[in-house]
Scaffold this motif. Structure first.
Motif, PDB file in Angstrom:
ATOM      1  N   GLN A  45       0.823  -1.212   0.000  1.00 51.94           N
ATOM      2  CA  GLN A  45       0.000   0.000   0.000  1.00 51.94           C
ATOM      3  C   GLN A  45       0.855   1.259   0.000  1.00 51.94           C
ATOM      4  O   GLN A  45       0.545   2.236  -0.689  1.00 51.94           O
ATOM      5  N   SER A  62      -1.877  -3.843  -7.881  1.00 53.45           N
ATOM      6  CA  SER A  62      -3.101  -4.526  -7.439  1.00 53.45           C
ATOM      7  C   SER A  62      -2.922  -6.037  -7.567  1.00 53.45           C
ATOM      8  O   SER A  62      -3.423  -6.808  -6.746  1.00 53.45           O
ATOM      9  N   TYR A  65      -0.759  -7.122  -4.710  1.00 51.38           N
ATOM     10  CA  TYR A  65      -1.547  -7.055  -3.476  1.00 51.38           C
ATOM     11  C   TYR A  65      -2.437  -8.295  -3.321  1.00 51.38           C
ATOM     12  O   TYR A  65      -2.391  -8.978  -2.292  1.00 51.38           O
ATOM     13  N   PHE A 115      -6.285  -3.433 -14.739  1.00 56.04           N
ATOM     14  CA  PHE A 115      -7.091  -3.903 -13.614  1.00 56.04           C
ATOM     15  C   PHE A 115      -7.704  -5.242 -13.988  1.00 56.04           C
ATOM     16  O   PHE A 115      -8.224  -5.400 -15.103  1.00 56.04           O
ATOM     17  N   ILE A 120      -9.177 -10.655  -8.898  1.00 57.91           N
ATOM     18  CA  ILE A 120      -9.652 -10.243  -7.573  1.00 57.91           C
ATOM     19  C   ILE A 120     -10.589 -11.291  -6.993  1.00 57.91           C
ATOM     20  O   ILE A 120     -10.463 -11.678  -5.821  1.00 57.91           O
TER      21      ILE A 120
END
Length: 210
Positions: A45, A62, A65, A115, A120
């Motif tokens: 972050q 991302s 992460y 993205f 995710i």
């Protein structure tokens, strides 16, 4: 106001890292894994924030992460969940999903700079399942490090809901205030780290080893 909350989030995240490392030696493997997870998330972050301030593309972080979070939390739940079949299932799921994501970036390398909503969900859904299973197991077992399971569960459900909302609004070409996602996201982060903070304080008081 948002900047104040954002700063407070970083402060409490840092406090959690410091407190976890202060009790690190007296804890067992699961807490140590969780400690390194929180530390890795903090570094990622911070890295993303620095790149954002420099107006550099940080979307690739991302992937770092969510993959890092998946690996650490899979390891954590592998440790705390009971049952050999469950543990085998976690190992199998971890290797398969990492293989899928790895193949995706090898096959389509440009996606690394974009993205990835599929990533995710693939990296988050198993953790939600593991956390739910652990909460269920704790119904008739001592509730050890309860918040280390509850926190990720609440955070990931909330986070995935935000990503889904944003995706649907984009696909339907519906405009909404840009700061809505930012506010909900920072509230999620704060709530998550407050839940973890409560558990860490309990660790300091009881010196529980897991």
């Amino acid at each position: 106001m948002y900047q104040i909350l954002d700063l407070f989030h970083y402060v409490i995240h840092l406090i959690n890292i410091v407190l976890l490392f202060r009790v690190y030696r007296s804890q067992g493997y699961s807490v140590k894994v969780f400690t390194w997870y929180i530390f890795a998330m903090g570094i990622t972050q911070l890295w993303a924030t620095i790149l954002s301030k420099m107006h550099s593309n940080n979307l690739y972080l991302s992937h770092v992460y969510f993959i890092t979070q998946f690996v650490f939390l899979s390891n954590y739940f592998y440790t705390v969940l009971s049952g050999s079949k469950i543990k085998k299932g976690i190992r199998f799921t971890t290797f398969i999903l990492l293989g899928i994501i790895g193949f995706q970036y090898v096959r389509f390398p440009d996606m690394f700079w974009e993205f990835n909503l599929v990533e995710i969900y693939l990296m988050s859904m198993p953790i939600i399942v593991y956390a739910t299973m652990h909460l269920y197991q704790m119904l008739d077992q001592p509730k050890v490090n309860y918040n280390f399971t509850l926190g990720p569960l609440i955070y990931l459900i909330g986070s995935m809901s935000l990503f889904l909302f944003n995706f649907l609004m984009t696909q339907l070409h519906i405009k909404y205030p840009a700061d809505v996602i930012m506010w909900f996201n920072i509230i999620l982060f704060l709530g998550y780290h407050l839940i973890l903070f409560i558990q860490i304080i309990r660790l300091k008081k009881t010196n529980t080893c897991n």
